[in-house]
Design an enzyme around this catalytic site. Sequence first.
Site, short mmCIF file in Angstrom:
data_model
loop_
_atom_site.label_atom_id
_atom_site.label_comp_id
_atom_site.label_asym_id
_atom_site.label_seq_id
_atom_site.Cartn_x
_atom_site.Cartn_y
_atom_site.Cartn_z
CG PHE A 35 -1.78 1.08 1.27
CD1 PHE A 35 -2.89 1.21 0.55
CD2 PHE A 35 -1.75 2.15 2.65
CE1 PHE A 35 -3.75 2.05 0.38
CE2 PHE A 35 -2.70 3.05 2.40
CZ PHE A 35 -3.88 3.18 1.36
CG ASP A 78 6.81 -4.45 10.32
OD1 ASP A 78 6.24 -3.19 10.16
OD2 ASP A 78 6.26 -5.20 9.39
CG HIS A 128 6.46 -2.62 6.75
ND1 HIS A 128 5.87 -3.86 7.07
CD2 HIS A 128 5.93 -2.10 5.45
CE1 HIS A 128 4.66 -3.97 6.02
NE2 HIS A 128 4.77 -2.94 5.37
CB SER A 174 2.88 -4.30 3.10
OG SER A 174 2.47 -3.60 4.21
CG MET A 175 -2.61 -4.04 0.55
SD MET A 175 -3.39 -2.42 -0.32
CE MET A 175 -2.36 -2.29 -1.96
#
Length: 255
Positions: A26, A195, A225, A94-95
Site C-alpha cells: 500500500f 516492524d 517493514h 504488506s498489503m
Amino acid sequence: MGVLAGAEPFSHPGSSGAGFLLCHGFTATPHGMRAWGEHLAREGFAVRCPLLPGHGTHWRDLNRTTWQDWYGTVREALLALRADCDQVFVGGMSMGGTLTLRLAEEFGADISGLVLVNPSVTRLSLDAKVLPLLSRVVPSIRAIGNDIAKPGEVELAYPRTPVRAAASLARLWKIVRADLPKVTQPVLLLHSRVDHIVEPENSQIVLDGISSTNVTEVVLENSFHVATQDHDAELIFSRSVDFARQLRAGQVGAG
C-alpha cells in the site's frame, strides 16, 4: 500525472515452466519488489509484478481507487501468468500479502505456494478504528513508507497516506481474515522482528487462521517493514527460490 520513474510494472520471461506473481504494498510500487523479481528471473522463473491502480503517481490518485481495483489487477496478472506457466507461486509484501492471501482464497490449488513478507490483515492502533469517519474529513495522514533499517536505502512510496484508500484496505482486511481457513496452499511466511508499520499480531493471525499443513515461518532479525529492500532481502530471495523448487520437486514437508 505520469508514472514515477522506477515505479513501472515489470515482467521477466522464464525458462523453468514455473512463474511468480509479486504484489507490492500500500502506497508503494514495484520498485520495492524489483530486486526480488530479478533474483527469481535469474533462477529461471517467469515473473510478473503489476503496478496497482492509484499507485506510482500521486497520493491523491490512490484515494480514487478501492481494494477491488487493486485486487482486479493482481487477479488479471495471475490469470495471464497461469496461461504461460505450468505452476504458479504468489509472493507479496504488506498489503501485497493481503492480496496474495485473497488470491489463495479464491484460486485454491491453482496456486502452488505463497510467500508472505510482513503481510497485513489488521491494524490495532486507534487511527485504524476511526478511518471510516476520518476518510470523510481528512484526505491524507502521515506517510507509512521507508521503514527500513539499512542505511541509505529508500523506498519509492507516497509521502502521504491517502485516508479513503486506507479505509478501503481495512474493508479488505476484514474479508481476508474471515476467509483465512480457505487458504490450504503451502506457505512461507517471513516477518520482521521489529516492524513499525505492521504489528507482529498480523503474522500470528495469518498463521493461526490458515488451513495449510505445509507452513514455514521465518523471523527476519535485521530488517524493518520494507524487508525486500533491507538487510534480510537476500534471505527472502533465496528462501523463496528454495521453497518453490522444493514444491516443484514434491519435497516440501510441514515447516
